[in-house]
Design a protein around this motif. Sequence first.
Motif, PDB file in Angstrom:
ATOM      1  N   ARG A  15       7.983 -13.639  -7.634  1.00  0.00           N
ATOM      2  CA  ARG A  15       8.348 -13.873  -6.244  1.00  0.00           C
ATOM      3  C   ARG A  15       8.621 -12.578  -5.486  1.00  0.00           C
ATOM      4  NH1 ARG A  15      10.995 -17.635  -9.252  1.00  0.00           N
ATOM      5  NH2 ARG A  15      12.914 -16.405  -9.261  1.00  0.00           N
ATOM      6  N   LYS A  16       8.584 -11.445  -6.178  1.00  0.00           N
ATOM      7  CA  LYS A  16       8.798 -10.163  -5.509  1.00  0.00           C
ATOM      8  C   LYS A  16       7.612  -9.853  -4.610  1.00  0.00           C
ATOM      9  CE  LYS A  16      11.733  -7.934  -8.974  1.00  0.00           C
ATOM     10  NZ  LYS A  16      11.889  -6.755  -9.861  1.00  0.00           N
ATOM     11  N   PRO A  17       7.837  -9.033  -3.579  1.00  0.00           N
ATOM     12  CA  PRO A  17       6.714  -8.630  -2.718  1.00  0.00           C
ATOM     13  C   PRO A  17       5.614  -7.976  -3.542  1.00  0.00           C
ATOM     14  CG  PRO A  17       8.811  -7.986  -1.750  1.00  0.00           C
ATOM     15  CD  PRO A  17       9.120  -8.479  -3.131  1.00  0.00           C
ATOM     16  N   ALA A  18       4.387  -8.121  -3.089  1.00  0.00           N
ATOM     17  CA  ALA A  18       3.233  -7.632  -3.843  1.00  0.00           C
ATOM     18  C   ALA A  18       3.332  -6.134  -4.107  1.00  0.00           C
ATOM     19  CB  ALA A  18       1.952  -7.958  -3.086  1.00  0.00           C
ATOM     20  N   ARG A  19       3.752  -5.383  -3.108  1.00  0.00           N
ATOM     21  CA  ARG A  19       3.826  -3.928  -3.287  1.00  0.00           C
ATOM     22  C   ARG A  19       4.783  -3.565  -4.413  1.00  0.00           C
ATOM     23  NH1 ARG A  19       6.327   0.829  -2.123  1.00  0.00           N
ATOM     24  NH2 ARG A  19       4.984   2.537  -1.394  1.00  0.00           N
ATOM     25  N   ARG A  56      -4.588  -2.843   0.193  1.00  0.00           N
ATOM     26  CA  ARG A  56      -3.859  -2.886   1.459  1.00  0.00           C
ATOM     27  C   ARG A  56      -2.558  -2.082   1.351  1.00  0.00           C
ATOM     28  NH1 ARG A  56      -3.813  -7.930   2.064  1.00  0.00           N
ATOM     29  NH2 ARG A  56      -1.685  -8.492   1.455  1.00  0.00           N
ATOM     30  N   HIS A  57      -1.936  -2.125   0.191  1.00  0.00           N
ATOM     31  CA  HIS A  57      -0.684  -1.387  -0.011  1.00  0.00           C
ATOM     32  C   HIS A  57      -0.917   0.039  -0.501  1.00  0.00           C
ATOM     33  CE1 HIS A  57       1.990  -4.783   0.694  1.00  0.00           C
ATOM     34  NE2 HIS A  57       1.191  -5.537  -0.045  1.00  0.00           N
ATOM     35  N   PHE A  58      -1.954   0.224  -1.322  1.00  0.00           N
ATOM     36  CA  PHE A  58      -2.248   1.549  -1.868  1.00  0.00           C
ATOM     37  C   PHE A  58      -3.748   1.800  -1.717  1.00  0.00           C
ATOM     38  CE2 PHE A  58       1.414  -0.114  -4.227  1.00  0.00           C
ATOM     39  CZ  PHE A  58       2.339   0.892  -3.978  1.00  0.00           C
ATOM     40  N   PRO A  59      -4.138   2.574  -0.727  1.00  0.00           N
ATOM     41  CA  PRO A  59      -5.563   2.772  -0.460  1.00  0.00           C
ATOM     42  C   PRO A  59      -6.314   3.466  -1.601  1.00  0.00           C
ATOM     43  CG  PRO A  59      -4.197   4.126   0.993  1.00  0.00           C
ATOM     44  CD  PRO A  59      -3.281   3.211   0.281  1.00  0.00           C
ATOM     45  N   SER A  60      -5.606   4.057  -2.537  1.00  0.00           N
ATOM     46  CA  SER A  60      -6.254   4.723  -3.673  1.00  0.00           C
ATOM     47  C   SER A  60      -5.279   4.755  -4.841  1.00  0.00           C
ATOM     48  CB  SER A  60      -6.655   6.149  -3.297  1.00  0.00           C
ATOM     49  OG  SER A  60      -5.497   6.932  -3.037  1.00  0.00           O
ATOM     50  N   LYS A  61      -5.803   5.028  -6.024  1.00  0.00           N
ATOM     51  CA  LYS A  61      -4.950   5.195  -7.195  1.00  0.00           C
ATOM     52  C   LYS A  61      -4.019   6.378  -6.993  1.00  0.00           C
ATOM     53  CE  LYS A  61      -4.985   6.114 -12.166  1.00  0.00           C
ATOM     54  NZ  LYS A  61      -5.826   6.370 -13.370  1.00  0.00           N
ATOM     55  N   ALA A  63      -2.655   7.379  -4.252  1.00  0.00           N
ATOM     56  CA  ALA A  63      -1.521   6.971  -3.420  1.00  0.00           C
ATOM     57  C   ALA A  63      -0.488   6.226  -4.259  1.00  0.00           C
ATOM     58  CB  ALA A  63      -2.013   6.079  -2.274  1.00  0.00           C
ATOM     59  N   LEU A  64      -0.953   5.415  -5.203  1.00  0.00           N
ATOM     60  CA  LEU A  64      -0.036   4.692  -6.089  1.00  0.00           C
ATOM     61  C   LEU A  64       0.703   5.660  -7.011  1.00  0.00           C
ATOM     62  CD1 LEU A  64       1.145   2.128  -7.332  1.00  0.00           C
ATOM     63  CD2 LEU A  64      -0.909   1.960  -8.759  1.00  0.00           C
ATOM     64  N   VAL A  65      -0.005   6.659  -7.530  1.00  0.00           N
ATOM     65  CA  VAL A  65       0.622   7.643  -8.416  1.00  0.00           C
ATOM     66  C   VAL A  65       1.728   8.398  -7.682  1.00  0.00           C
ATOM     67  CG1 VAL A  65       0.251   9.768  -9.723  1.00  0.00           C
ATOM     68  CG2 VAL A  65      -1.400   7.912  -9.889  1.00  0.00           C
ATOM     69  N   LEU A  66       1.473   8.773  -6.429  1.00  0.00           N
ATOM     70  CA  LEU A  66       2.481   9.489  -5.644  1.00  0.00           C
ATOM     71  C   LEU A  66       3.711   8.607  -5.424  1.00  0.00           C
ATOM     72  CD1 LEU A  66       0.186  11.270  -3.028  1.00  0.00           C
ATOM     73  CD2 LEU A  66       1.336  12.300  -4.995  1.00  0.00           C
ATOM     74  N   ALA A  67       3.481   7.318  -5.159  1.00  0.00           N
ATOM     75  CA  ALA A  67       4.605   6.387  -4.982  1.00  0.00           C
ATOM     76  C   ALA A  67       5.360   6.215  -6.291  1.00  0.00           C
ATOM     77  CB  ALA A  67       4.090   5.037  -4.486  1.00  0.00           C
ATOM     78  N   TYR A  68       4.649   6.159  -7.390  1.00  0.00           N
ATOM     79  CA  TYR A  68       5.268   6.066  -8.715  1.00  0.00           C
ATOM     80  C   TYR A  68       6.170   7.271  -8.986  1.00  0.00           C
ATOM     81  CZ  TYR A  68       5.184   7.290 -13.727  1.00  0.00           C
ATOM     82  OH  TYR A  68       5.502   7.718 -14.984  1.00  0.00           O
ATOM     83  N   MET A  69       5.686   8.481  -8.668  1.00  0.00           N
ATOM     84  CA  MET A  69       6.488   9.674  -8.920  1.00  0.00           C
ATOM     85  C   MET A  69       7.722   9.711  -8.017  1.00  0.00           C
ATOM     86  SD  MET A  69       3.953  12.795  -9.905  1.00  0.00           S
ATOM     87  CE  MET A  69       3.121  12.835  -8.341  1.00  0.00           C
TER      88      MET A  69
END
Length: 225
Positions: A15-19, A56-61, A63-69
């Motif tokens: 039930r958490k938001p997709a992002r 839609r939330h992460f236009p590239s891998k 971008a996701l890696v930067l958010a992870y860090m």
Amino acid sequence: MVGPTDGRAPEAAARKPARERILETAYGLFARRGIRDVGVDEIIAHSGVAKATFYRHFPSKEALVLAYMDRWYQVREDAIEEAIAHAHNPDDAILAAFTVLDDWFSRGAAEVNTFLHVVIEFGPGHLVGRAAMRHLTDIRERLCALAEAAGLEDPVGFAWSFHILTKGAMVASIEGDQRAAARARKLARALIDLHRPAAPGRRAQAREDDKRQIELRRREKANQN
């Protein structure tokens, strides 16, 4: 710690938001296996989102890696700041990082070595590697501020030396030494004493450094002649 350790979103998290589901899934997978080994399709499958939702939330891998860090840095920072808040004196505040590392090492927290893995995987010239280096710089600046608050000499040099101890403890933990943080903490106490104003060991070290510099200049002049 934030994020499921197996990289899969539990039913309770559905039930958490997709992002958030995507980020938590990536957190677990990246921490355990490294960034290059984990693909976008695997993250999508484990997080239970559609591919369009992911992009839609992460236009590239990347971008996701930067958010992870960023997430990892915040988790680490929150844990250390909480330990600092419970410190009884400035020295203990400086050593708080080892309290946190000791807990993480004993629990086998995979993400504890994230920034080292990223720098090794990508190098300091890559966008992701540079982001990891910026976070490492932020850590040293915080150490420098703690050293200043404790009245230590050369707080910048102290922060670099202290950081060597923390990174060395991380490498030792990868080798399987669960007491790496406790061992490094003892060395850190000696480092604090070395940086106290007018510490005998510091004066002796300064004299040795001066002797080496004098000898180096003497040899340079001899070579020029």
